[in-house]
Write a protein that holds these residues in place. Structure first.
Motif, short mmCIF file in Angstrom:
data_model
loop_
_atom_site.label_atom_id
_atom_site.label_comp_id
_atom_site.label_asym_id
_atom_site.label_seq_id
_atom_site.Cartn_x
_atom_site.Cartn_y
_atom_site.Cartn_z
N LEU A 90 14.33 38.15 15.08
CA LEU A 90 13.63 38.78 16.21
C LEU A 90 14.32 40.08 16.62
O LEU A 90 15.56 40.16 16.57
CB LEU A 90 13.58 37.82 17.40
CG LEU A 90 12.77 36.54 17.20
CD1 LEU A 90 12.97 35.60 18.38
CD2 LEU A 90 11.30 36.86 17.02
N SER A 123 8.18 35.74 19.33
CA SER A 123 8.39 34.77 18.25
C SER A 123 7.16 33.92 17.98
O SER A 123 6.92 33.50 16.84
CB SER A 123 9.57 33.84 18.58
OG SER A 123 9.24 32.97 19.66
N ASP A 165 6.96 30.99 18.86
CA ASP A 165 7.58 29.73 18.43
C ASP A 165 7.79 28.82 19.63
O ASP A 165 8.58 29.14 20.52
CB ASP A 165 8.92 30.05 17.76
CG ASP A 165 9.65 28.83 17.23
OD1 ASP A 165 9.07 27.72 17.28
OD2 ASP A 165 10.79 28.98 16.77
N LEU A 205 11.53 27.76 20.03
CA LEU A 205 12.53 28.82 19.96
C LEU A 205 13.86 28.39 20.56
O LEU A 205 14.92 28.68 20.01
CB LEU A 205 12.02 30.08 20.68
CG LEU A 205 12.97 31.27 20.63
CD1 LEU A 205 13.15 31.76 19.20
CD2 LEU A 205 12.46 32.41 21.52
#
Length: 347
Positions: free
Chosen positions: A24, A63, A65, A68
């Motif tokens: 990232l 992300s 995600d 994360l």
């Protein structure tokens, strides 16, 4: 309220460098949030909860995600934590390591989060997680990150791969069935979701395990340094607040000079530089940090032109200010001003 709570540069570094390891663009995201890596990642720098939450939200969005926090917790980087891993590793037992880590945890979490060892009867010990972060998404990612990171650090410090908690409690619901399965497999213990508080329950015998790297002398040296850092952090922040106040006042009329600030505080320039160094800052870093904060405040005032803001901040011309502001935030002053406007507001 959140302005009263902060996380240190060490704490931010775990998420910054952990995000970088995951691919990232952490530096760009930090700048986008109005913060400079050169300043924010200084070990004793204080970052407000509001600023840290904004950084974390941007990381999560970038992300895409929902795990994360877990994945950042897996990025164990003991070198980021300064003297703390040395104290824990050189302790004689698990109990001494835990006691020392809890004693100096403010070097990492500041006053925005903490872990308490609850004194409960029986064969179990309970570690209670506390945090002031109000955003539920942030709390979930940080709680899961903390559990994974503590597990990874415990195995690193003890050299034992068989360490396990009996049970972990989280306040939040699992992000997904996949995240629940992944976390329970990773930590190899049952996890209770939507619990009243964050808890890690372990066997009391965990505190009795010997640590092979024990060195009483090394631990005493490391602990003395940790004590000094805690004292310096408190003292330097008190002085730092006074320095920042003087600099902000001087910025209203001209570019501030170290000699004038030192004279107003009744100290020498050498003492001023030493106080800044104790806080992990140089004079230029202090100026840049305050300039970006003031620039953002001034850009929120649509009555001020970019040229006027440049003059107020002590820049020779608007072009110099525009270059520097883009370096700080990744945006031009005009782009930043546009991003702060509510839909339907006048330009």
């Amino acid at each position: 309220m959140n302005a009263d709570y902060y996380i240190t540069g060490i704490g931010v570094s775990q998420y910054y460098h952990g995000a970088q390891r995951l691919g990232l663009p952490a530096a760009n995201i930090l700048k986008r949030c109005g913060m400079s890596p050169d300043i924010t990642l200084q070990p004793m720098q204080h970052t407000s909860v509001d600023d840290f939450e904004r950084f974390m939200l941007e990381l999560i969005l970038e992300s895409g995600d929902n795990m994360l926090g877990i994945h950042i917790g897996e990025q164990v980087m003991p070198s980021l934590y300064g003297v703390l891993p040395t104290i824990a590793t050189m302790a004689g037992s698990g109990h001494q390591a835990v006691e020392a880590a809890l004693k100096y945890q403010a070097l990492v979490g500041g006053n925005a989060g903490a872990i308490r060892l609850l004194d409960e009867p029986g064969d179990h010990v309970v570690f209670q997680g506390l945090m002031v972060y109000p955003n539920p998404v942030i709390r979930r990612h940080l709680a899961e990150s903390m559990a994974v990171l503590l597990f990874k650090l415990a195995t690193f410090i003890s050299g034992r791969q068989d360490l396990r908690a009996l049970e972990i409690h989280f306040e939040h619901a699992p992000a997904s069935d996949a995240s629940r399965t992944y976390l329970e497999t990773l930590l190899d213990c049952p996890i209770r979701y939507e619990a009243p508080e964050i808890r890690i329950v372990a066997e009391r015998t965990l505190l009795d395990i010997p640590l092979n790297a024990y060195s009483g002398d090394a631990m005493r040296v490391a602990e003395k340094l940790a004590q000094q850092q805690l004292a310096q952090q408190q003292a330097s922040q008190d002085v730092l607040h006074q320095i920042k106040l003087q600099v902000r006042t001087l910025m209203a009329g001209s570019s501030p000079r170290r000699e004038i600030v030192a004279d107003r505080l009744g100290i020498s320039v050498r003492t001023l530089d030493r106080r800044l160094a104790e806080a992990g800052l140089s004079w230029q870093q202090l100026l840049d940090g305050l300039r970006v904060q003031l620039a953002q405040e001034f850009l929120s005032d649509t009555q001020l032109t970019v040229q006027e803001i440049a003059c107020r901040l002590g820049f020779a011309d608007a072009r110099s200010f525009q270059r520097r502001f883009r370096h700080w935030t990744g945006k031009s002053p005009s782009e930043y001003r546009d991003s702060r406007r509510w839909p339907g507001s006048s330009p």
